[in-house]
Design a protein around this motif. Structure first.
Motif, short mmCIF file in Angstrom:
data_model
loop_
_atom_site.label_atom_id
_atom_site.label_comp_id
_atom_site.label_asym_id
_atom_site.label_seq_id
_atom_site.Cartn_x
_atom_site.Cartn_y
_atom_site.Cartn_z
N GLY A 167 12.70 12.78 19.42
CA GLY A 167 12.33 13.40 20.26
C GLY A 167 13.03 13.48 21.07
O GLY A 167 14.29 12.72 21.69
N ASP A 168 12.63 14.31 22.17
CA ASP A 168 12.78 14.70 23.28
C ASP A 168 13.16 12.67 23.98
O ASP A 168 14.12 12.65 25.05
CB ASP A 168 11.94 14.83 24.31
N VAL A 169 12.25 11.98 24.17
CA VAL A 169 12.49 10.36 24.24
C VAL A 169 13.87 9.91 23.69
O VAL A 169 14.79 8.79 24.22
CB VAL A 169 11.23 9.33 23.29
N ASP A 202 14.52 4.58 17.17
CA ASP A 202 13.77 4.86 17.84
C ASP A 202 11.78 4.59 16.68
O ASP A 202 12.35 3.54 16.46
CB ASP A 202 13.40 6.67 18.18
N SER A 203 11.83 5.75 16.82
CA SER A 203 10.37 5.71 15.91
C SER A 203 9.11 5.17 16.85
O SER A 203 8.62 4.17 16.59
CB SER A 203 10.05 4.53 15.12
N THR A 204 9.36 5.20 18.62
CA THR A 204 8.62 5.05 19.11
C THR A 204 8.13 5.68 20.50
O THR A 204 9.16 6.66 20.54
CB THR A 204 9.47 3.36 20.38
N ASP A 205 7.65 5.62 21.55
CA ASP A 205 7.08 6.29 22.37
C ASP A 205 7.96 6.34 23.55
O ASP A 205 8.10 6.24 24.79
CB ASP A 205 5.88 7.50 23.13
N ASP A 206 8.01 4.90 23.79
CA ASP A 206 8.90 3.92 24.99
C ASP A 206 10.20 4.14 25.13
O ASP A 206 11.17 3.36 24.32
CB ASP A 206 8.40 2.20 24.85
N ILE A 207 11.17 4.81 25.94
CA ILE A 207 12.02 5.21 26.30
C ILE A 207 12.56 3.50 26.54
O ILE A 207 14.13 3.84 25.92
CB ILE A 207 11.95 5.98 27.42
#
Length: 262
Positions: free
Chosen positions: A233-235, A197-202
Motif C-alpha cells: 500500500g502507501d508505504v 514489502d510486507s512491512t510497515d518500515d519504509i
C-alpha cells in the motif's frame, strides 16, 4: 658509489611495486565495471489489485511502467483493471492458488486446488481471462502447493499459452516447477527476484528497491514484486516515489513484465 647504486636499486624496486600494484588495482576496477551494465531493466509487478485497497490510485499514478496483478474474482476486479488500463499500466491475472500452509479461505472466493480435475482447472483459468480480457499474462497468488504440482500447473500453463500470455512465478516455494514446465510448454517465463514489502518500515522497502536495482544493473534485468493493500500500500508507493529518480540516475530503466518476458 655502492650507496648510490643501492639507493637507485631501492627506487627501482619501489617503482616496480607501485606500478604492479596500480595495474592490479586498475584490473580489479575494470573487472568490477565489466560486471555492471551501463543500464539495467527493472520490472515491478504490484500484486493484490481487485479490492481497491490502500495505495491503489497512488500506485497507478506513478510515472513509470508497472505491471498490475489483479485478483480475478474480487469485488473490484474489473474496476481496478480498467483503472490500470486507463493509467497506461500493464494488467496480468493474479491467480489464486492453493498453498501448502495457511487457511484455504486466504486463497479467496475461488482458486485452483489440487482436488480439482483438469477440466475444472482450465475452466477456472478461462473464467479469470473472461473477467480480465486485457490481461497479458498471469502470476500466482499464494500457490506453493500448485507450483509444485506439475499436473495442476500444467493445466494452467496450457491456457496461458492459448492466450499468448506469459507466466510470472512469484516464487512462493523453492520447489517450484514453474521454470521447467514453462520451458517444456513454450510459455514465456519470469521469476521474482525480490519481494519489496510486507512491512510497515519504509526504509526496508527502500533497501529492497535498491537491491532490485543493483540486480538489474549487474545482470541486465531483474523483477521485483510489491503489493497494494495491507501487504504494501502507501508505504510501497512512498518508497517508489522517493527512489525512482535515484534508480533512474544509476541507469535503471523501468519496464513492464511483458518486455522482460520477450
Amino acid at each position: 658509489m655502492k650507496k648510490e647504486w643501492k639507493n637507485a636499486l631501492c627506487y627501482l624496486l619501489f617503482f616496480c611495486f607501485c606500478f604492479a600494484g596500480g595495474r592490479l588495482t586498475a584490473a580489479k576496477q575494470a573487472v568490477k565495471a565489466s560486471n555492471m551494465s551501463t543500464y539495467g531493466k527493472l520490472a515491478i509487478v504490484i500484486d493484490d489489485f481487485g479490492y481497491s485497497g490502500e495505495g491503489t490510485d497512488e500506485m497507478l499514478a506513478l510515472p513509470i511502467p508497472l505491471t498490475v496483478a489483479v485478483m480475478p474474482f474480487s469485488d473490484c476486479s474489473k474496476e481496478d483493471a480498467q483503472k490500470a488500463v486507463n493509467s497506461g499500466k500493464e494488467v496480468i491475472i493474479h491467480m489464486p492458488m492453493e498453498s501448502l500452509s495457511g487457511k484455504a479461505e486466504w486463497v479467496g472466493k475461488k482458486g485452483i486446488f489440487r482436488t480439482m480435475n483438469d477440466e475444472e482447472i482450465k475452466a477456472l483459468v478461462e473464467e479469470a481471462y473472461s473477467i480480465l480480457p486485457n490481461a497479458k499474462g498471469m502470476n500466482n497468488h499464494m500457490g506453493s502447493a500448485i507450483m509444485e504440482d506439475t499436473r495442476c500447473l500444467g493445466d494452467i500453463l496450457d491456457v496461458v499459452k492459448e492466450k499468448n500470455g506469459f507466466f510470472v512465478d512469484s516464487v512462493t516455494t523453492a520447489k517450484s516447477q514453474g521454470k521447467a514446465l514453462a520451458k517444456e510448454k513454450g510459455v514465456p517465463f519470469l521469476a521474482r527476484r525480490v519481494f519489496l514489502d510486507s512491512t510497515d518500515d519504509i526504509e526496508v522497502v527502500k533497501k529492497n528497491l535498491r537491491k532490485a536495482g543493483e540486480m538489474a544493473l549487474k545482470g541486465g534485468e531483474a523483477m521485483a514484486i510489491g503489493h497494494v493493500g495491507p501487504e504494501g500500500g502507501d508505504v510501497t508507493v512512498k518508497a517508489l516515489q522517493s527512489l525512482i529518480p535515484e534508480l533512474k540516475e544509476k541507469g535503471v530503466v523501468f519496464v513492464t513484465a511483458s518486455e522482460l518476458a520477450k
